[in-house]
Design an enzyme around this catalytic site. Sequence first.
Site, PDB file in Angstrom:
ATOM      1  N   ALA A 136       0.843  -1.199   0.000  1.00 36.76           N
ATOM      2  CA  ALA A 136       0.000   0.000   0.000  1.00 36.76           C
ATOM      3  C   ALA A 136       0.875   1.244   0.000  1.00 36.76           C
ATOM      4  CB  ALA A 136      -0.926   0.002   1.218  1.00 36.76           C
ATOM      5  N   ASP A 137       0.302   2.328  -0.467  1.00 38.65           N
ATOM      6  CA  ASP A 137       0.963   3.630  -0.436  1.00 38.65           C
ATOM      7  C   ASP A 137      -0.111   4.689  -0.247  1.00 38.65           C
ATOM      8  OD1 ASP A 137       3.328   5.305  -0.691  1.00 38.65           O
ATOM      9  OD2 ASP A 137       2.435   6.003  -2.574  1.00 38.65           O
TER      10      ASP A 137
END
EC number: 3.6.1.9
Length: 193
Positions: free
Chosen positions: A70-71
Amino acid sequence: MRKEIILASNSPRRIYLLGQIGIDFKVVSPNVEEEGNSERRSPVDIVKSNALKKVQKVAEEYRNAIIIGADTVVVLDGEIIGKPKDERDAIRILKRLRDRYHFVFSGVAVMETPEEKVLTSVVRSKVKMRDYSDEEIERYVATGEPMDKAGAYGIQGKGALLVEKIEGDYYNIVGLPLVRLNSLLNRFGYSLL
């Protein structure tokens, strides 16, 4: 036999969120260079690309797993607001966010190995900061909490006191949109429930 679930992350918040729902998983640091602010690419493209880089890097070593990456970025007036460089920068960022709306985008990538089947998704939430004082900003920055967070605040900590309201997924703002992650995992035959 169920595949091992791996979180490709260095984020204490993502580790906590995934751990809080009670599934077994392993944390592996992805050690990738994340793309930051870019005039040529949208926040959606950037968070999706960074999440994908993380799972691809970890997939090099883990060949029988479900890998999650994730970012998250904060966007104000079309500009990506990253993590503060120092306390002075954190104060500057929080003054810009004060009494305004901004958006939080999180990209999520899930890869199944060895098939290398990948699904990605992006979640957007809207946050309204309250009209806090300069003194409140200074006290908050002095806690050290904003220093490793995009937008220089953590909604899951003392930073919650700076927020007036949110529209959308709270967990997205923290950094891991759990409902969207679960829907991606469902497509691989897994569930967080």
